[in-house]
Design an enzyme around this catalytic site. Structure first.
Site, short mmCIF file in Angstrom:
data_model
loop_
_atom_site.label_atom_id
_atom_site.label_comp_id
_atom_site.label_asym_id
_atom_site.label_seq_id
_atom_site.Cartn_x
_atom_site.Cartn_y
_atom_site.Cartn_z
N CYS A 1 37.01 53.49 42.45
CA CYS A 1 36.37 52.30 41.86
C CYS A 1 35.18 52.69 41.02
O CYS A 1 34.77 51.96 40.11
CB CYS A 1 35.93 51.34 42.95
SG CYS A 1 37.31 50.40 43.55
N ASP B 1 37.66 35.11 38.26
CA ASP B 1 37.70 35.13 39.72
C ASP B 1 38.42 36.42 40.12
O ASP B 1 38.63 37.29 39.29
CB ASP B 1 38.44 33.88 40.22
CG ASP B 1 37.83 33.40 41.54
OD1 ASP B 1 37.70 34.24 42.44
OD2 ASP B 1 37.47 32.21 41.62
N GLY C 1 42.14 41.38 33.64
CA GLY C 1 42.55 42.77 33.55
C GLY C 1 41.62 43.67 34.32
O GLY C 1 40.83 43.22 35.17
N ALA D 1 36.36 31.84 33.18
CA ALA D 1 35.72 31.60 34.48
C ALA D 1 36.31 32.59 35.46
O ALA D 1 37.09 32.23 36.34
CB ALA D 1 36.00 30.17 34.94
#
Ligand SMILES: Cc1cc2nc3c(=O)[nH]c(=O)nc-3n(C[C@H](O)[C@H](O)[C@H](O)COP(=O)(O)OP(=O)(O)OC[C@H]3O[C@@H](n4cnc5c(N)ncnc54)[C@H](O)[C@@H]3O)c2cc1C
Length: 756
Positions: free
Chosen positions: A418, A450, A541, A448
């Site tokens: 990550c 999420d 993405g 927006a």
């Protein structure tokens, strides 16, 4: 794609492929600078060498002999090549404004865009005259003029406006060529009449009196009337009108007046002289912006020199040194223009006049000397040495910019997992710069964000999905983003689906934060330039840093399940239609080896950004029974998938295959994509393989395609109309490339037919 061996630290942008920049590119190819990313933005991929232009017009050279191909040269230099026109510079934010793409960031900028003949306030020049520059437009008009002269009857009057070396050379060379054309067709060359208008009191006032006299005599011998003190004030379809009100009939006008500057340097806030040329100091550095350099015709030096390619060529080595110095914080070198220079001016019939200071001479062997010098010059740029593994000179220690050094040192310790994600700040800045898009059936998207995108499937529809991912094969991240998006969306269109949404997976090479941001933005902006017009949205993405630029897209489409166009519907009797030419695999393999001409790659890229969306609609309208998009498996690979699924055989008309320019040349030279050997295993599917393999286009049947066209079966009685309609929608290379037959009892489903 040339992935940089070291992270990008600075951006050098070269605007224009002029005579000095070609030397910069060559030098950077021979001695690259680690961490320095080079970008060439040019309006022409093939830049003309001015010295040979009159010889080309006269018919003594081929196009490629007198044009420098910036494609292989940029690749040799490890430079990104952006084929577009620059319209301005945002000096505050250090960005070059270029047509049709996001602004291009620079740390150091160099401008070598030449000049155009001055036509300010002269009505009719743009509509009726053949202006000597821009050269590509001049050459197009020149071909049309040859045709017009050949078709004409009676007297044909040509007026050349401009009495400098350019005007005189162009008058003599065009006259020679047109007379030859008329002679060859058995026509009378004397029906061609020539005159030359100059606003000054003599021709070639920049040269010595000996040169002037010689050219006055030569023009006289060639029947070209000289009109001095004749300033042209207007042109129309049949005459030129002078300031004095006098007018002369003219069936064609060449416009070769003194050089004028483009408008954008002034409007960009660069210091310019009274005529609008960029004012530079002795180091070729803008006097208003120390990180901007200008050379050649577009520059205005402290010691005024004529606008001539000779000076631009001589500025090349000094410019190269100063650009490297500016990028690494070293001191600049002064450019010392030659006081006298040898001019070899041709007379259009393999004869030349020499001019140096007050000396002049003329002879046929001077033309041969000029020809030799010019060819030697061109060979330096068109015959590039093989460079297996470019040694990179270390730049990092030489960079004066402390910020850059600090950032660079952290790059060596980049995390995986990550930790490889592109930073949140960079990402949110990129997102904020991208155009907004939304759809009612995309319930949660980019605006927006999420954890997931949330997509609705309207009643009566199903969702079709596909995914593609690949390493960049070109250095232009914007164009790469666009092509990758097109490639991925092709799957949806092949099935007849409506594109709804896209999820993107972007990998950007390690680099300084600003450079990572720019690369990510360019790639996503390129993708959106394709995605948005299809009606789909970029719903989300993931982005990360990695060793090289790569891009993947998951594409979601909506379709009525009863209307899905599959690979399995081919019917005997159908015609086989292909909507785009093939050959991208071999062409880009050749490009990697610097063996592809710039114009071939340029045309291939144009084909690759052409969306398949409208082609799919046309195919459906004409009753297509099966369809697929042509990608990695090549034509035969995809055709086999269709014939197997449809339980039919197919015939391929080899002589009708649409092939991208240059692809036949590169496969014939044995340059093939690395995927070709795997695709070639499918040759067993061809009947009479030995005979089929003799056809020159045989290897192209296995050439993997990126963003290829649609391959479809269409009822025979609809096929011709379907092709006409495809052409109207811009698929100009669409062809019927075969037909479908009932399955035979032989194991090979594809038969090849030549001479069709
Ligand atoms: C008929 C004729 C004959 C000539 N013969 C000779 C000769 O024999 N010897 C000689 O020394 N000089 C000659 N000249 C003069 C010579 O052509 C110019 O002086 C020379 O080309 C200037 O070189 P340059 O490097 O400044 O720019 P150019 O050679 O004009 O190159 C400019 C480059 O910039 C690109 N470009 C332009 N605008 C943009 C933009 N906005 N964005 C991106 N790219 C852009 C162009 O595509 C081109 O690649 C002749 C001129 C004419 C008209």
């Amino acid at each position: 794609m040339q992935s940089p061996k070291s992270p990008v630290v600075k951006d050098l942008v070269l605007v224009g492929g002029g005579h000095a920049h070609v030397a910069v590119l060559k030098s950077l190819g021979m001695n690259p600078v680690a961490g320095l990313r080079v970008t060439l933005i040019t309006r022409d991929i093939h830049t003309p060498y001015s010295g040979m232009l009159p010889g080309y017009v006269a018919g003594f050279y081929e196009y490629d002999e007198c044009h420098i191909d910036l494609g292989p040269l940029a690749r040799f230099a490890g430079a990104r090549l952006y084929h577009t026109e620059v319209e301005g510079v945002d000096t505050e934010n250090q960005k070059v404004i270029a047509k049709g793409r996001p602004p291009v960031s620079y740390d150091v900028l160099s401008i070598n865009t030449g000049s155009r003949p001055n036509s300010i306030n002269v009505p009719g020049v743009d509509e009726y005259a053949l202006a000597a520059k821009p050269i590509d437009i001049f050459l197009q008009k020149w071909d049309q003029l040859i045709e017009r002269v050949n078709q004409s009857e009676g007297e044909f009057r040509v007026v050349v406006v401009g009495g400098g070396a350019g005007g005189v050379e162009l008058a003599l060379s065009t006259q020679h060529r047109l007379q030859q054309e008329l002679k060859q067709s058995g026509d009378d060359p004397s029906r061609l009449t020539y005159s030359l208008c100059t606003s000054s009191g003599s021709i070639m006032y920049m040269h010595n009196s000996g040169v002037r006299r010689k050219f006055e005599r030569i023009l006289n011998e060639r029947g070209i009337t000289i009109r001095t003190n004749s300033r042209v004030a207007a042109i129309d379809a049949s005459q030129v009108t002078l300031e004095t009100g006098e007018s002369y009939p003219a069936d064609a006008v060449f416009w070769v007046t003194t050089a004028s500057a483009p408008k954008w340097p002034k409007t960009s806030g660069l210091a310019v002289d009274n005529a609008g040329f960029i004012k530079v100091n002795h180091n070729l550095q803008s006097i208003s912006h120390s990180n901007i350099f200008a050379v050649g015709d577009v520059a205005s030096l402290p010691d005024a020199r004529p606008k001539s390619g000779v000076f631009a060529v001589r500025q090349g080595p000094v410019l190269t040194r100063n650009l490297k110095a500016a990028a690494t914080g070293r001191s600049l070198r002064r450019y010392r223009p030659q006081k006298k220079f040898l001019g070899l001016i041709s007379t259009g019939n393999q004869y030349a006049v020499a001019s140096r200071g007050s000396w002049s001479y003329e002879s046929a062997w001077l033309w041969r000397v000029k020809d030799w010098i010019d060819r030697e010059f061109m060979a330096k740029f068109n015959e590039l040495p093989e460079m297996d593994d470019n040694p990179r000179t270390e730049l990092a220690s030489g960079i004066a910019d402390r910020e850059a050094i600090k950032e660079l040192s952290t790059l060596a310790m980049r995390c995986g997992g990550c930790g490889a994600k592109v930073g949140a700040t960079v990402l949110s800045r990129v997102m904020a710069r991208l155009p907004v898009d939304s759809r009612d059936d995309v319930l949660i998207g980019r605006e927006a964000p999420d954890d997931c995108a949330m997509l609705a499937v309207p009643e009566g529809k199903v969702m079709v999905q596909s995914v593609d991912y690949f390493r960049a094969f070109i250095d232009d991240s914007y164009l790469f983003g666009a092509i990758a998006a097109n490639h991925a969306l092709g799957d949806l269109f092949a099935m007849g689906a409506e594109a709804q949404s896209v999820l993107a997976l972007a990998t950007v090479p390690y680099g300084r934060e600003a450079i990572v941001e720019e690369t990510l933005y360019e790639m996503l902006a390129g993708a959106l330039s394709i995605i948005k017009p299809t009606g789909a949205v970029l719903a989300g993405g993931h982005s990360s840093e990695g060793a090289e630029l790569a891009f993947g897209l998951t594409v979601n489409g909506l379709i009525d399940p009863a209307k899905v166009l599959r690979k399995s519907g081919m019917q005997p009797g159908d015609a086989l239609v292909l909507t785009k030419p093939i050959g991208t695999g071999t062409l880009f393999a050749a490009d990697m080896r610097s063996k592809a001409k710039g114009r071939w790659i340029d045309a291939a890229l144009k084909a690759m950004v052409l969306s398949n969306q409208q082609a799919a609609e046309v195919l459906r309208k004409y009753g297509a029974t099966a369809c697929t998009d042509l990608t990695g498996f090549g034509l035969v690979g995809h055709l086999i998938e269709m014939t197997r699924a449809s339980k039919v055989d197919a015939v391929l008309y080899m002589d009708r295959l649409p092939i991208l320019d240059g692809a036949q040349e590169t496969v014939t030279a044995g340059i093939l994509s690395s995927l070709q050997p795997q695709n070639l295993r499918l040759r067993r599917a061809l009947k009479d393989l030995e005979k089929a393999a003799l056809h020159p286009a045989f290897p192209l049947l296995f050439d993997p395609q990126t963003a290829g066209g649609l391959l479809a079966s269409v009822p025979e009685d609809q096929a011709e109309n379907c092709i006409q309609s495809l052409k109207q929608f811009g698929y100009t290379d669409s062809k019927i490339i075969g037909c479908i037959e009932p399955a035979s009892d032989k194991p090979e489903p594809i038969r090849i037919q030549s001479g069709y």
